[in-house]
Design a protein around this motif. Structure first.
Motif, mmCIF file in Angstrom:
data_model
loop_
_atom_site.group_PDB
_atom_site.id
_atom_site.type_symbol
_atom_site.label_atom_id
_atom_site.label_comp_id
_atom_site.label_asym_id
_atom_site.label_seq_id
_atom_site.Cartn_x
_atom_site.Cartn_y
_atom_site.Cartn_z
ATOM 1 N N ALA A 42 -3.350 -5.919 2.204
ATOM 2 C CA ALA A 42 -4.002 -5.080 3.210
ATOM 3 C C ALA A 42 -3.681 -5.568 4.615
ATOM 4 C CB ALA A 42 -5.509 -5.076 2.984
ATOM 5 N N GLN A 43 -3.694 -6.863 4.826
ATOM 6 C CA GLN A 43 -3.385 -7.413 6.148
ATOM 7 C C GLN A 43 -1.936 -7.147 6.532
ATOM 8 O OE1 GLN A 43 -4.830 -11.479 5.295
ATOM 9 N NE2 GLN A 43 -6.090 -11.270 7.139
ATOM 10 N N LEU A 44 -1.033 -7.255 5.575
ATOM 11 C CA LEU A 44 0.379 -6.999 5.874
ATOM 12 C C LEU A 44 0.588 -5.573 6.369
ATOM 13 C CD1 LEU A 44 2.090 -8.829 2.885
ATOM 14 C CD2 LEU A 44 2.339 -9.416 5.310
ATOM 15 N N ASP A 45 -0.198 -4.638 5.846
ATOM 16 C CA ASP A 45 -0.093 -3.250 6.283
ATOM 17 C C ASP A 45 -0.414 -3.127 7.773
ATOM 18 O OD1 ASP A 45 0.274 -0.445 5.532
ATOM 19 O OD2 ASP A 45 -1.834 -0.229 6.001
ATOM 20 N N PHE A 46 -1.476 -3.815 8.214
ATOM 21 C CA PHE A 46 -1.845 -3.758 9.629
ATOM 22 C C PHE A 46 -0.905 -4.589 10.498
ATOM 23 C CE2 PHE A 46 -5.826 -2.296 7.766
ATOM 24 C CZ PHE A 46 -6.068 -1.196 8.569
ATOM 25 N N TRP A 47 -0.344 -5.648 9.943
ATOM 26 C CA TRP A 47 0.642 -6.415 10.694
ATOM 27 C C TRP A 47 1.870 -5.552 10.991
ATOM 28 C CZ3 TRP A 47 0.788 -11.009 13.140
ATOM 29 C CH2 TRP A 47 2.039 -11.484 13.533
ATOM 30 N N GLU A 48 2.313 -4.814 9.994
ATOM 31 C CA GLU A 48 3.471 -3.940 10.180
ATOM 32 C C GLU A 48 3.163 -2.858 11.210
ATOM 33 O OE1 GLU A 48 6.709 -2.485 7.047
ATOM 34 O OE2 GLU A 48 4.821 -1.378 6.871
ATOM 35 N N GLU A 49 1.964 -2.293 11.149
ATOM 36 C CA GLU A 49 1.565 -1.297 12.150
ATOM 37 C C GLU A 49 1.624 -1.891 13.548
ATOM 38 O OE1 GLU A 49 -2.273 1.385 12.041
ATOM 39 O OE2 GLU A 49 -2.653 -0.427 13.234
ATOM 40 N N PHE A 50 1.111 -3.120 13.700
ATOM 41 C CA PHE A 50 1.155 -3.799 15.002
ATOM 42 C C PHE A 50 2.587 -3.973 15.481
ATOM 43 C CE2 PHE A 50 1.870 -8.172 16.676
ATOM 44 C CZ PHE A 50 1.499 -7.941 17.989
ATOM 45 N N ARG A 51 3.487 -4.317 14.595
ATOM 46 C CA ARG A 51 4.887 -4.507 14.989
ATOM 47 C C ARG A 51 5.515 -3.205 15.492
ATOM 48 N NH1 ARG A 51 5.581 -9.279 16.742
ATOM 49 N NH2 ARG A 51 5.978 -10.942 15.232
ATOM 50 N N PHE A 52 5.116 -2.096 14.912
ATOM 51 C CA PHE A 52 5.637 -0.806 15.364
ATOM 52 C C PHE A 52 5.002 -0.353 16.674
ATOM 53 C CE2 PHE A 52 6.959 0.012 10.861
ATOM 54 C CZ PHE A 52 8.286 0.305 11.129
ATOM 55 N N LEU A 92 -11.290 -7.470 9.640
ATOM 56 C CA LEU A 92 -12.577 -6.967 9.190
ATOM 57 C C LEU A 92 -12.521 -5.501 8.792
ATOM 58 C CD1 LEU A 92 -14.805 -8.465 12.013
ATOM 59 C CD2 LEU A 92 -15.122 -8.958 9.581
ATOM 60 N N ASP A 93 -13.296 -5.150 7.790
ATOM 61 C CA ASP A 93 -13.572 -3.745 7.501
ATOM 62 C C ASP A 93 -15.029 -3.449 7.885
ATOM 63 O OD1 ASP A 93 -15.127 -4.826 5.431
ATOM 64 O OD2 ASP A 93 -13.578 -4.499 3.926
ATOM 65 N N GLY A 94 -15.459 -2.217 7.661
ATOM 66 C CA GLY A 94 -16.803 -1.837 8.069
ATOM 67 C C GLY A 94 -17.892 -2.625 7.352
ATOM 68 N N TYR A 95 -17.676 -2.913 6.071
ATOM 69 C CA TYR A 95 -18.680 -3.689 5.348
ATOM 70 C C TYR A 95 -18.713 -5.125 5.863
ATOM 71 C CZ TYR A 95 -21.576 -5.245 1.464
ATOM 72 O OH TYR A 95 -22.608 -5.748 0.718
ATOM 73 N N LEU A 120 -12.032 5.008 -11.267
ATOM 74 C CA LEU A 120 -11.494 4.524 -9.990
ATOM 75 C C LEU A 120 -12.123 3.183 -9.627
ATOM 76 C CD1 LEU A 120 -10.946 6.585 -6.759
ATOM 77 C CD2 LEU A 120 -12.376 4.554 -6.680
ATOM 78 N N ARG A 121 -13.429 3.090 -9.787
ATOM 79 C CA ARG A 121 -14.106 1.848 -9.413
ATOM 80 C C ARG A 121 -13.817 0.723 -10.399
ATOM 81 N NH1 ARG A 121 -19.478 5.162 -7.766
ATOM 82 N NH2 ARG A 121 -18.912 5.538 -5.571
ATOM 83 N N ARG A 122 -13.724 1.070 -11.677
ATOM 84 C CA ARG A 122 -13.458 0.034 -12.669
ATOM 85 C C ARG A 122 -12.100 -0.613 -12.427
ATOM 86 N NH1 ARG A 122 -15.297 2.825 -16.437
ATOM 87 N NH2 ARG A 122 -13.369 3.834 -17.107
ATOM 88 N N HIS A 123 -11.180 0.144 -11.878
ATOM 89 C CA HIS A 123 -9.832 -0.370 -11.612
ATOM 90 C C HIS A 123 -9.546 -0.397 -10.109
ATOM 91 C CE1 HIS A 123 -8.853 -0.161 -15.906
ATOM 92 N NE2 HIS A 123 -9.492 0.997 -15.908
ATOM 93 N N GLY A 124 -10.622 -0.481 -9.310
ATOM 94 C CA GLY A 124 -10.486 -0.356 -7.862
ATOM 95 C C GLY A 124 -9.963 -1.583 -7.161
ATOM 96 N N ARG A 125 -9.812 -2.692 -7.876
ATOM 97 C CA ARG A 125 -9.276 -3.904 -7.245
ATOM 98 C C ARG A 125 -7.778 -3.763 -6.965
ATOM 99 N NH1 ARG A 125 -11.454 -9.240 -7.445
ATOM 100 N NH2 ARG A 125 -10.417 -10.376 -5.773
ATOM 101 N N TYR A 126 -7.127 -2.854 -7.681
ATOM 102 C CA TYR A 126 -5.675 -2.687 -7.536
ATOM 103 C C TYR A 126 -5.380 -2.081 -6.165
ATOM 104 C CZ TYR A 126 -0.910 -1.902 -9.192
ATOM 105 O OH TYR A 126 0.457 -1.946 -9.360
ATOM 106 N N ARG A 127 -4.630 -2.798 -5.353
ATOM 107 C CA ARG A 127 -4.458 -2.426 -3.956
ATOM 108 C C ARG A 127 -3.599 -1.168 -3.797
ATOM 109 N NH1 ARG A 127 -7.906 -3.936 -0.424
ATOM 110 N NH2 ARG A 127 -6.460 -2.769 0.883
ATOM 111 N N VAL A 128 -4.008 -0.338 -2.844
ATOM 112 C CA VAL A 128 -3.240 0.862 -2.551
ATOM 113 C C VAL A 128 -1.856 0.521 -2.025
ATOM 114 C CG1 VAL A 128 -4.082 1.102 -0.167
ATOM 115 C CG2 VAL A 128 -3.383 3.138 -1.453
ATOM 116 N N GLU A 129 -1.713 -0.628 -1.346
ATOM 117 C CA GLU A 129 -0.390 -1.037 -0.858
ATOM 118 C C GLU A 129 0.542 -1.349 -2.030
ATOM 119 O OE1 GLU A 129 -3.621 -1.810 1.995
ATOM 120 O OE2 GLU A 129 -3.250 -2.657 -0.010
ATOM 121 N N GLN A 130 -0.004 -1.936 -3.123
ATOM 122 C CA GLN A 130 0.801 -2.170 -4.320
ATOM 123 C C GLN A 130 1.146 -0.852 -4.994
ATOM 124 O OE1 GLN A 130 2.008 -5.264 -5.579
ATOM 125 N NE2 GLN A 130 3.239 -3.715 -6.632
#
Length: 462
Positions: free
Chosen positions: A16-26, A145-148, A324-334
């Motif tokens: 998740a952090q890598l996704d925002f790092w890439e956004e920052f680079r762009f 940070l996220d909202g939670y 979805l919740r039972r398998h929700g640990r699987y990252r959307v980036e993956q």
């Protein structure tokens, strides 16, 4: 944090952090993923105790002191005690229009781009704007940070303040940030990750297309259109009763009904429509006691069947939501990598439904009101529902990019009347298509706006 952190190892970023790092680079010159909350505190607060609580909070929440750097092996992060944010205390009571001045200060801070390698990543302010009125401002970056996570910080600050006044403390100290990174590494190397991979491969096997967004595009994250429809009196009670009849919590019912309305024109028999849902991914995780970027965003595949009743649809979609919740640990980036997305691309998270059943922090002897000032960019079309954990003070915010202006108008006009129909006592046995097709007598009252950030959600506790 103590001197032991000065020589702490540089650690890898999460997916998740890598996704925002890439956004920052762009987009290094744009404040795209700034997150900021303001807690309005009214009453006979002890300012000395409040400042002490915020200072202690800043030392406890290690994520507020993260430092990032790039190198041949990619970006890395570590906790740096030199980055612990100092509490900025400022009394504005003698300035003209003190609260307006404070809000300009916060808006100007939010508008500044954050350099993830060079700048302090957090701000922690306490602005006094009246004899018994303070604005506590917390600003960070979504890579932290996220909202939670913001909510965890707010509740811990209130607990520390209560403790300073001799009251029974609430949530205990945070766990070290490294514990979350260790847990994520173990998950990705373990058998549960493989089971989750198989689940999502099955769910998406017949979904031909998931929208893809190039992060480097010039039109990335345009200023959204926004609207806030008024909700009719009694809707909260209807929602609670309908949720009990459906055997689910009111946030789940609200999520599923919103998704059903979004898919109202989706052809029956066609591959399902992905409706994106934020998933906190904290249940059973050390992240329940660690402020961090943990939230995942996952697709709920929504479809309609000819003649299906609302009750049957809710039963079927509720089962999908549980999966979805039972398998929700699987990252959307993956998941994106599994689907062949390349560097610089991510899924287009639209349409999206977000339900926020959060209570504001409780400061003894005071009223606390929470405002979301910045929540990062949104894609396409978004519905955000906010309420107390008991479902009271329900509010709806709609925001979308300019290309989705028609959907904003449709949602402002028709979504709330559909929800009222779907929560009626006899609705479960009626065909969903009928409930979706009915039209209300007139447009729902609505407060349209054009804003550079999502509409702030407000919660208040006395």
């Amino acid at each position: 944090m103590t001197a032991e952190f000065r020589d702490a190892a540089w650690l890898e970023l999460t997916l998740a952090q890598l996704d925002f790092w890439e956004e920052f680079r762009f987009h290094p010159d744009r404040p795209l993923s700034t997150v900021a909350h303001c807690i309005v505190i009214e009453g006979a607060a002890d300012e000395i105790a409040l400042v002490a609580a915020l200072s202690r909070l800043a030392r406890e929440a290690e994520v507020l002191a993260l430092r990032f750097r790039d190198g041949p092996g990619g970006p890395r992060q570590r906790v740096d005690p030199g980055r612990i944010p100092a509490v900025r205390v400022q009394d504005l009571q003698r300035t003209p229009a003190p609260e307006a001045r404070a809000r300009r200060m916060m808006a100007e801070d939010i508008a500044r781009p954050i350099d993830l390698e060079r700048d302090p990543l957090c701000a922690l302010w306490l602005l006094r704007v009246g004899p018994q009125r303070w604005l506590w401002y917390l600003r960070g970056h979504h890579i932290l940070l996220d909202g939670y996570g913001m909510s965890l910080i707010e509740r811990r600050a209130a607990a520390l303040y209560a403790e300073a006044l001799g009251h029974r403390a609430g949530p205990g100290p945070f766990l070290p940030f490294a514990r979350y990174l260790e847990e994520e590494t173990a998950y990705r190397a373990g058998p549960r990750h493989d089971r989750d991979l198989a689940h999502w491969a099955g769910v998406l096997r017949d979904i031909p297309d998931l929208g893809v967004l190039p992060k480097g595009g010039e039109d990335y994250a345009p200023p959204p259109l926004a609207a806030a429809p008024d909700l009719p009196a009694g809707l909260e009670g209807q929602l609670q009763q309908a949720a009990r009849a459906a055997g689910m919590g009111w946030p789940d019912l609200l999520t599923l009904l919103s998704a059903a309305w979004i898919a109202r024109d989706h052809p029956a028999g066609a591959p399902g429509l992905p409706v994106w849902l934020p998933y906190q991914s904290r249940l059973g995780s050390v992240a329940a006691a660690i402020p961090a970027l943990v939230v995942n965003i996952l697709p709920l595949i929504v479809s309609h069947r000819p003649g299906e009743t609302l009750g049957a649809c809710l039963d079927r979609s509720g089962q999908a939501l549980r999966g979805l919740r039972r398998h929700g640990r699987y990252r959307v980036e993956q998941m994106a990598a599994d689907r062949g997305l390349r560097a610089g691309e991510r899924f287009f998270f639209s349409p999206l439904v977000n339900v926020l059943p959060f209570d504001p922090p409780e400061f003894p002897g005071c009223t606390a009101q929470s405002e979301v000032l910045a929540a990062g960019p949104g894609d396409g079309f978004n519905l955000t529902w906010s309420a107390r954990s008991d479902g009271s003070e329900l509010a709806l915010s709609i925001d979308a990019d300019p290309a989705s202006a028609g959907e904003v108008a449709a949602a402002a006009r028709a979504l709330v009347p559909f929800l009222a129909r779907a929560c009626a006592p006899d609705a479960r046995d009626r065909p969903l298509a009928e409930l979706l097709a009915e039209r209300s007598a007139g447009p729902a009252p609505c407060h349209p706006a054009r804003t550079a950030r999502p509409i702030a959600s407000r919660q208040e506790k006395t």
